[in-house]
Scaffold this active site. Structure first.
Site, mmCIF file in Angstrom:
data_model
loop_
_atom_site.group_PDB
_atom_site.id
_atom_site.type_symbol
_atom_site.label_atom_id
_atom_site.label_comp_id
_atom_site.label_asym_id
_atom_site.label_seq_id
_atom_site.Cartn_x
_atom_site.Cartn_y
_atom_site.Cartn_z
ATOM 1 N N LYS A 53 0.875 -1.196 -0.044
ATOM 2 C CA LYS A 53 -0.141 0.132 -0.004
ATOM 3 C C LYS A 53 0.899 1.202 -0.047
ATOM 4 O O LYS A 53 0.611 2.316 -0.824
ATOM 5 C CB LYS A 53 -0.864 -0.177 1.365
ATOM 6 C CG LYS A 53 -2.156 -0.905 1.208
ATOM 7 C CD LYS A 53 -2.801 -1.217 2.419
ATOM 8 C CE LYS A 53 -3.929 -2.287 2.565
ATOM 9 N NZ LYS A 53 -4.657 -2.697 3.621
ATOM 10 N N GLN A 97 -4.490 -1.253 9.814
ATOM 11 C CA GLN A 97 -4.675 -2.439 9.161
ATOM 12 C C GLN A 97 -5.323 -3.499 10.201
ATOM 13 O O GLN A 97 -4.749 -3.731 11.181
ATOM 14 C CB GLN A 97 -3.023 -2.856 8.961
ATOM 15 C CG GLN A 97 -2.835 -4.086 8.062
ATOM 16 C CD GLN A 97 -3.338 -4.254 6.660
ATOM 17 O OE1 GLN A 97 -3.463 -3.186 6.000
ATOM 18 N NE2 GLN A 97 -4.199 -5.402 6.412
ATOM 19 N N ASP A 120 -10.645 3.036 4.173
ATOM 20 C CA ASP A 120 -11.127 1.757 4.059
ATOM 21 C C ASP A 120 -12.692 1.552 3.951
ATOM 22 O O ASP A 120 -13.269 0.489 3.392
ATOM 23 C CB ASP A 120 -10.908 0.890 5.433
ATOM 24 C CG ASP A 120 -9.627 -0.014 5.244
ATOM 25 O OD1 ASP A 120 -9.302 -0.205 4.049
ATOM 26 O OD2 ASP A 120 -9.155 -0.524 5.994
#
Ligand code: NDP
Length: 295
Positions: A53, A97, A120
């Protein structure tokens, strides 16, 4: 024999578009979009995802940094980290995460993220907005799947879509996306309590497998000419590989390929699109935050 929905090529196209958007944004005098990734502990899969990422973000001109903490961080301290990022006007997107260590409640942490920075798209406000068709951050995997279909000019309208898996990050948001008025699929969501699953999947023009079981979708479960999207990422032992394993999907690729019209490979399919759509969400977050800062 199915055509391959090539995640590498399609994700590259998305990344190129986002890079152009970022260039145009900074040319207009804005600072680069800013993403902060929070990583707890040293889970190798999470480390690899985060590295990917960060690399993608940097290449697109996004200011990306990973904040790392030991896995004994308390939930209260992690919530403080999130609060600080929420308050920091220089941060556009926050990504924590997952999975988090067992002593930390994922939901409490996700709920603490400012929905305007929730790249997200897992915050309940964003999921709710998605459900009612309001602008929102769309979770990157379902967003990537729809983007793959659109870029490949696969007509979603009128399709019977069967999604296997009802998670909050894949199955449910994908169902919401596919039934929006701009997509117009007819959607069925299956799960472990579905009776006669194959009877559902055999009816589908679009099958999406998000189960987490290797080779779960077999050729006899798929209609001739169906579009098959494989979200699954499963490790299987493979002594011939340096790492001792390889990744395979939820779809029995070789057999299903003979029946489907389009199919995604694993690796090289949905996973790469997921990464690319995070960049798109981060660019959108920067735009949104600049607009609300002025207002
Ligand atoms: P979850 O474990 O949260 O959900 C799995 C779903 O599959 C559940 O809804 C479960 O049903 C259903 N399921 C399990 N067994 C069966 C069965 N025998 N028959 C029918 N349904 C079943 O997984 P995620 O959605 O988080 O992930 C799914 C897969 O996708 C994983 O392999 C994951 O690694 C991968 N993934 C890949 C991403 C990418 O970018 N490519 C991103 C996210 C995930 P029930 O609800 O009844 O338990």
């Amino acid at each position: 024999m199915a055509q391959i929905l090539d995640g590498k090529e399609l994700a590259e196209a998305v990344r190129a578009d986002v890079t152009d958007e970022v260039d145009a944004w900074t040319d207009r005098g804005h600072r680069p979009p800013c993403l902060r990734v929070v990583l707890i502990g040293s889970n190798p899969a999470s480390e690899a995802y985060v590295r990917g990422k960060e690399r993608d973000a940097r290449q697109a001109g996004i200011d990306s940094k990973t904040l790392r903490f030991d896995d004994d961080i308390t939930e209260a301290d992690l919530l403080d980290v999130v609060d600080r990022l929420n308050e920091d006007a220089g941060v556009d997107g926050i990504l924590v995460q997952l999975p988090l260590p067992d002593h930390i409640d994922d939901r409490s942490v996700i709920d603490a993220i400012d929905p305007a920075k929730d790249v997200d798209g897992f915050h309940p406000e964003n999921l709710g907005r998605l459900l009612i068709g309001a602008p929102s951050f769309i979770p990157a995997t379902p967003f990537g799947i729809v983007e793959m279909l659109r870029r490949s000019e696969i007509e979603i309208e009128g399709m019977r879509a069967v999604i296997v898996g009802r998670s909050n990050i894949v199955g449910k948001p994908l169902a919401a996306l596919l039934m929006q008025r701009d997509a117009n699929a007819t959607v069925t969501v299956c799960h472990s309590r579905t009776r006669d699953l194959a009877a559902h999947t055999r009816e589908a023009d679009l099958v999406v497998a998000a189960v987490g079981h290797a080779n779960f979708i077999t050729a006899d479960m798929v209609k001739q000419g169906a579009v098959v999207i494989d979200v699954g990422i499963n490790r299987v032992d493979d002594a011939s590989r340096e790492k001792g394993y390889r990744l395979i999907g939820d779809v029995d690729f070789d057999a299903v390929r003979d029946k489907a019209s389009w199919i995604t490979p694993v690796p090289g399919g949905v996973g790469l699109m997921t990464r690319a759509m995070l960049l798109k969400n981060t660019m959108n977050a920067a735009r949104h935050n600049a607009e609300t800062a002025v207002a």
